[in-house]
Design a protein around this motif. Structure first.
Motif, PDB file in Angstrom:
ATOM      1  N   CYS A 152       3.654   0.793  -9.661  1.00 26.88           N
ATOM      2  CA  CYS A 152       2.361   0.121  -9.599  1.00 26.88           C
ATOM      3  C   CYS A 152       2.315  -0.963 -10.668  1.00 26.88           C
ATOM      4  O   CYS A 152       2.767  -0.755 -11.802  1.00 26.88           O
ATOM      5  N   ASP A 163       8.415   1.893  -1.155  1.00 27.47           N
ATOM      6  CA  ASP A 163       7.832   0.807  -0.375  1.00 27.47           C
ATOM      7  C   ASP A 163       8.939   0.115   0.412  1.00 27.47           C
ATOM      8  O   ASP A 163       9.453  -0.926  -0.004  1.00 27.47           O
ATOM      9  N   ARG A 167       6.113  -4.850   0.207  1.00 27.74           N
ATOM     10  CA  ARG A 167       4.893  -5.658   0.092  1.00 27.74           C
ATOM     11  C   ARG A 167       3.858  -5.086  -0.864  1.00 27.74           C
ATOM     12  O   ARG A 167       2.923  -5.782  -1.239  1.00 27.74           O
ATOM     13  N   ARG A 168       3.998  -3.829  -1.207  1.00 27.44           N
ATOM     14  CA  ARG A 168       2.974  -3.220  -2.056  1.00 27.44           C
ATOM     15  C   ARG A 168       3.125  -3.672  -3.498  1.00 27.44           C
ATOM     16  O   ARG A 168       4.228  -3.730  -4.031  1.00 27.44           O
ATOM     17  N   ARG A 169       2.011  -3.933  -4.118  1.00 27.80           N
ATOM     18  CA  ARG A 169       2.000  -4.258  -5.548  1.00 27.80           C
ATOM     19  C   ARG A 169       1.360  -3.125  -6.337  1.00 27.80           C
ATOM     20  O   ARG A 169       1.681  -2.898  -7.487  1.00 27.80           O
ATOM     21  N   TRP A 170       0.444  -2.427  -5.702  1.00 23.12           N
ATOM     22  CA  TRP A 170      -0.327  -1.373  -6.356  1.00 23.12           C
ATOM     23  C   TRP A 170      -0.002  -0.036  -5.706  1.00 23.12           C
ATOM     24  O   TRP A 170       0.322   0.024  -4.529  1.00 23.12           O
ATOM     25  N   CYS A 171      -0.164   1.036  -6.466  1.00 27.24           N
ATOM     26  CA  CYS A 171       0.013   2.370  -5.881  1.00 27.24           C
ATOM     27  C   CYS A 171      -1.006   2.577  -4.774  1.00 27.24           C
ATOM     28  O   CYS A 171      -0.700   3.146  -3.741  1.00 27.24           O
ATOM     29  N   PRO A 173      -4.255   0.051  -3.199  1.00 25.56           N
ATOM     30  CA  PRO A 173      -5.077  -1.152  -3.366  1.00 25.56           C
ATOM     31  C   PRO A 173      -6.528  -0.827  -3.693  1.00 25.56           C
ATOM     32  O   PRO A 173      -7.166  -1.536  -4.459  1.00 25.56           O
TER      33      PRO A 173
END
Length: 194
Positions: A152, A163, A167-171, A173
């Motif tokens: 995260c 992932d 594409r995920r930036r956060w654990c 959103p």
């Protein structure tokens, strides 16, 4: 990201079960592990039983306090290994050697039918369940899944997750993503005011 979690004081019965793998959900059983106020989520045998059931690892006997302590110890053995992979740093020898304790408890898998499909039989004990978690972690950390392992972006979270889409930036959103946007908005407002 090299900060090591050293023990949580407050407790919470809320488990995070969205990291993409059982071993990552075990790491997430401490909330805010890299922040100033870590929160223990693996609070006792009933919570461990729910965690095991969620991952299809309900054992032939219910967990005890000793099993919970072993799960927490496995979690803290896996944490520096995950951090090393995430940071592309050398693998620390001590936790890698300590991991063997759980791997040695691994029982051979037996095939059973579950919901019309072949599946592994439930582990006979919580120790065997934790061995499966340790094996999964080792296979992910040393296999192709390692390229899909991310943390995260929130400094006070750093929860590791898989992932495959990249594409995920956060654990989550709705959790860390929202907090980060709120902090950024407040900083912009303060910047305009100052």
């Amino acid at each position: 990201m090299s900060t090591r979690y050293s023990g949580a004081v407050p407790a919470s019965p809320v488990l995070r079960l969205d990291a993409g793998a059982a071993w990552l959900d075990l790491l997430a059983s401490v909330g805010n592990a890299y922040g100033t106020h870590p929160v223990e989520r693996l609070t006792g045998p009933p919570v461990m039983q729910r965690w095991l059931a969620h991952h299809g690892l309900t054992a032939g006997r219910t967990p005890t306090d000793r099993d919970v302590a072993s799960a927490r110890a496995l979690r803290e053995t896996l944490r520096p290994l995950a951090l090393a992979v995430l940071d592309e740093a050398p693998v620390p020898a001590e936790p890698l050697q300590a991991l063997q304790r759980w791997l040695d408890a691994d029982a051979p898998l037996r095939a059973v039918e579950r919901n019309g499909r072949p599946a592994p039989a439930p582990p006979p004990t919580p120790a065997a369940a934790l061995a499966r978690v340790a094996r999964q972690a080792l296979e992910h950390l040393g296999g192709p899944e390692a390229q899909h392992l991310h943390a995260c972006a929130a400094d006070d979270c750093r929860m590791a997750f898989l992932d495959p889409g990249g594409r995920r930036r956060w654990c989550a959103p709705e959790r860390c993503g929202v907090r980060a946007r709120v902090r950024a908005h407040r900083a912009r407002v303060r910047g305009r005011a100052g």
